[in-house]
Design an enzyme around this catalytic site. Structure first.
Site, PDB file in Angstrom:
ATOM      1  N   GLU A 159       0.826  -1.204   0.000  1.00 35.58           N
ATOM      2  CA  GLU A 159       0.000   0.000   0.000  1.00 35.58           C
ATOM      3  C   GLU A 159       0.869   1.267   0.000  1.00 35.58           C
ATOM      4  O   GLU A 159       0.646   2.204   0.769  1.00 35.58           O
ATOM      5  CB  GLU A 159      -0.967   0.001   1.190  1.00 35.58           C
ATOM      6  CG  GLU A 159      -2.061  -1.046   1.056  1.00 35.58           C
ATOM      7  CD  GLU A 159      -3.179  -0.877   2.067  1.00 35.58           C
ATOM      8  OE1 GLU A 159      -4.299  -1.310   1.789  1.00 35.58           O
ATOM      9  OE2 GLU A 159      -2.919  -0.306   3.150  1.00 35.58           O
ATOM     10  N   GLU A 235      -6.367  -7.670  -0.671  1.00 31.51           N
ATOM     11  CA  GLU A 235      -6.871  -7.706   0.710  1.00 31.51           C
ATOM     12  C   GLU A 235      -8.369  -7.420   0.654  1.00 31.51           C
ATOM     13  O   GLU A 235      -8.773  -6.266   0.474  1.00 31.51           O
ATOM     14  CB  GLU A 235      -6.186  -6.670   1.607  1.00 31.51           C
ATOM     15  CG  GLU A 235      -4.778  -6.994   2.024  1.00 31.51           C
ATOM     16  CD  GLU A 235      -4.241  -6.002   3.054  1.00 31.51           C
ATOM     17  OE1 GLU A 235      -5.047  -5.259   3.647  1.00 31.51           O
ATOM     18  OE2 GLU A 235      -3.010  -5.970   3.237  1.00 31.51           O
TER      19      GLU A 235
END
Length: 588
Positions: A159, A235
């Protein structure tokens, strides 16, 4: 050619169409004796892949030392067990992992250097990463798909678009993997936000996304950014983590299953976060710090498909039904809850005060002003600071810069107050009984920040200390390592309430080891060990009110429970129960 490749709209594995149906399972949060059980349950739910982060800070705690690859960190064994179960593996080595893990997985010896620009192309940072990969990749190469192993893809950073936009840094990481023999598919993952996707992606590397709802919208944003190739949710958030003092987060199973169905119906691949959360044993939990410091609890149950103790929860059955409609599931019995230890009381009848043991646990460092835990070489746990107060009477202590993260203050051995980082505490009124009274400050590191710009924030006393404006000089700074409690001189208790931090010890009998949950009514805050195994932190503040005791740490016959209770208590008993209590639920 790598085993896993991409087409204009999907994956091929060894040339055949393949849908990644994965679940997150962090080996370092699960007792190694339970890895096989958890992997088998992943396959039986219908997963064909498992995903795991790698915690750099635990694999390389010493920049000059060897790589740690044993016990909870025996990643090669975990990969072998996954392959034995017929599962593929997605590896997410970071270097930053977040994961609600202490420091986001970045080593303390690295983050404590204020001159290094973390997660950037700063050669001091990339050089440290390169040295780590030089040690790590030789151990992993036999387990990569190119060598016949289970690892089919490797993530580049984590991320990153939410943190920075240093494309040279991301390219350095990708090149670092390739130059060290990683032929497998590389991917990045970022939240489904156009700016995050743009900043965190890399040409020639698959872009994946992270989200937990609004499936069509998030997949649409991913497709707008990446016009062709597989749609992959790296995710899919099916639950959430908890902070001390907050609620226990849960997500309705039917709601999560409906979104999973939407995701799979769109042809996307998925990694459930988490399939099985596990536990932040010892001092491994992380913390968030946006407006205030918020440490993460010991349990990482995450309201996952498998509960913290490995039992199938409501989501396990709901997800299995969804997966069966899309890719099929094994024609084998669904797992049932595992055995639990019968309720067992534990009498803690032996004690040892903590503060007088400071010199036994470690030699003090004499300084003019107090120094941080990092400067003491104590990166987790506790440190004790001692000096004298020059004058008697009412006083106001001022801790310049505050504390990291929670400090208990004592004058001549008597508790006088608590300061907490989350409340931005810097002052404390005290009554000093005599000139030369001893001031003691016990500071607890509640967990390193794991997300955002505050990673590496120092712990301990964070500046000079004064009383009524007069600087207090001449400190004995004691690191308090708690790795081995054999040196603690336990003595029988006298039945009186304890008013100071102390160790408490008791024994209990077990016929057949099984999972259990440690309940501590009447106790306030501290740490717990069973047979020397560090279960982690307890705190009556909640939401968590029991600690998971995995069956492999118990033994037939006599077992030992040790508590470090930081506050006064009249309690002398603990209870091993067959039911967890993670606190009042907050459904999202």
């Amino acid at each position: 050619m790598p085993a896993l490749t991409t087409t204009s709209d999907g994956f091929l594995l060894h040339g055949e169409p393949f849908r990644i149906v994965s679940g997150a399972l962090h080996y370092f949060r699960v007792h190694p004796g339970l890895w096989s059980d958890r992997l088998r349950k992943a396959r039986l739910m219908g997963l064909n892949t498992v995903e795991t982060y790698l915690p750099w800070n635990h694999h390389q705690p010493d920049p000059e030392g060897p790589l740690v690859l044993d016990g909870f960190l025996d990643l090669p064994r975990f990969l072998e067990l996954a392959q034995d179960e017929g599962l593929h593996v997605l590896l997410r080595p970071g270097p930053f992992i977040c994961a609600e893990w202490d420091g986001g997985g970045l080593p303390d010896w690295l983050t404590s250097d204020p001159d290094i620009r973390l997660r950037s192309s700063d050669p001091r940072f990339t050089g440290a990463v390169d040295r780590y990969l030089d040690l790590l990749l030789p151990a992993l190469r036999p387990h990569l798909a190119a060598a016949g192993g289970p690892v089919i893809a490797v993530q580049v950073e984590n991320e990153y678009g939410a943190y920075g936009d240093d494309g040279a840094y991301l390219k350095h990481l990708a090149d670092a993997f390739r130059s060290r023999g990683v032929e497998e598919l590389l991917f990045t993952c970022d939240q489904a936000d156009p700016e995050h996707l743009a900043a965190g992606s890399l040409p020639g590397v698959l872009t994946a996304s992270t989200f937990g709802s609004r499936v069509e919208q998030c997949l649409g944003r991913l497709r707008e950014y990446q016009t062709e190739g597989p749609l992959f949710c790296a995710e899919f958030w099916i639950g959430w983590f908890d902070h001390w003092g907050g609620p226990h987060h849960v997500r309705d199973a039917a709601d999560a299953a409906a979104d999973l169905d939407r995701l799979l119906s769109a042809g996307a691949s998925v990694n459930l976060y988490m399939f099985h959360g596990g536990t932040n044993y010892g001092f491994t939990n992380g913390a968030n710090h946006k407006h205030a410091y918020e440490p993460t609890v010991t349990s990482y149950d995450y309201d996952a498909a498998l509960t913290e103790c490995g039992d199938p929860g409501p989501k396990y059955h709901a997800f299995r039904e969804v997966i069966a409609r899309h890719v099929g599931v094994p024609e084998e019995p669904v797992p049932v809850p595992g055995p639990k230890l019968p309720p067992t009381g534990v009498e803690l009848d032996r004690r040892a005060p903590l503060l007088p043991l400071a010199d036994v646990l470690a030699a003090p460092v004499r300084t003019d002003d107090p120094v941080t835990l990092g400067e003491l070489g104590q990166h987790t746990g506790y440190a004790l600071y001692r000096t004298v107060l020059p004058a008697s009477g009412d006083g106001l202590l001022h801790f310049a810069g505050g504390v990291g993260d929670r400090a208990q203050v004592f004058v001549d051995g008597a508790p006088v107050g608590v300061l907490e980082r989350e409340r931005h505490d810097e002052t404390l009124p005290v009554r000093v009984p005599r000139p030369g009274a001893e001031l003691e400050v016990l500071v607890e590191n509640m967990g390193g920040v794991n997300y955002g710009p505050r990673i590496g924030a120092p712990k301990g006393l964070l500046g000079p200390v004064s009383c009524n404006g007069t600087a207090l000089r001449g400190w004995d700074c004691h690191p308090l390592p708690l790795h081995d409690l054999d040196a603690v001189p336990f003595a029988p208790g006298d039945g009186a309430a304890v008013t100071v931090p102390a160790f408490h010890r008791g024994t209990f009998e077990v016929d057949t080891p099984a999972d259990a949950f440690l309940a501590l009514p009447g106790w306030t805050k501290g740490q717990a060990w069973v047979n020397g195994f560090h279960l982690g932190r307890y705190w009556n503040r909640g939401p968590q009110h029991t600690l998971y005791v995995p069956a492999p740490v118990l033994r037939p016959g006599t077992n030992e429970l040790v508590l470090l209770e930081l506050h006064g208590t009249a309690a002398t008993r603990a209870q091993l129960t067959d039911t967890p209590d993670l606190g009042p639920e907050n459904t999202w």
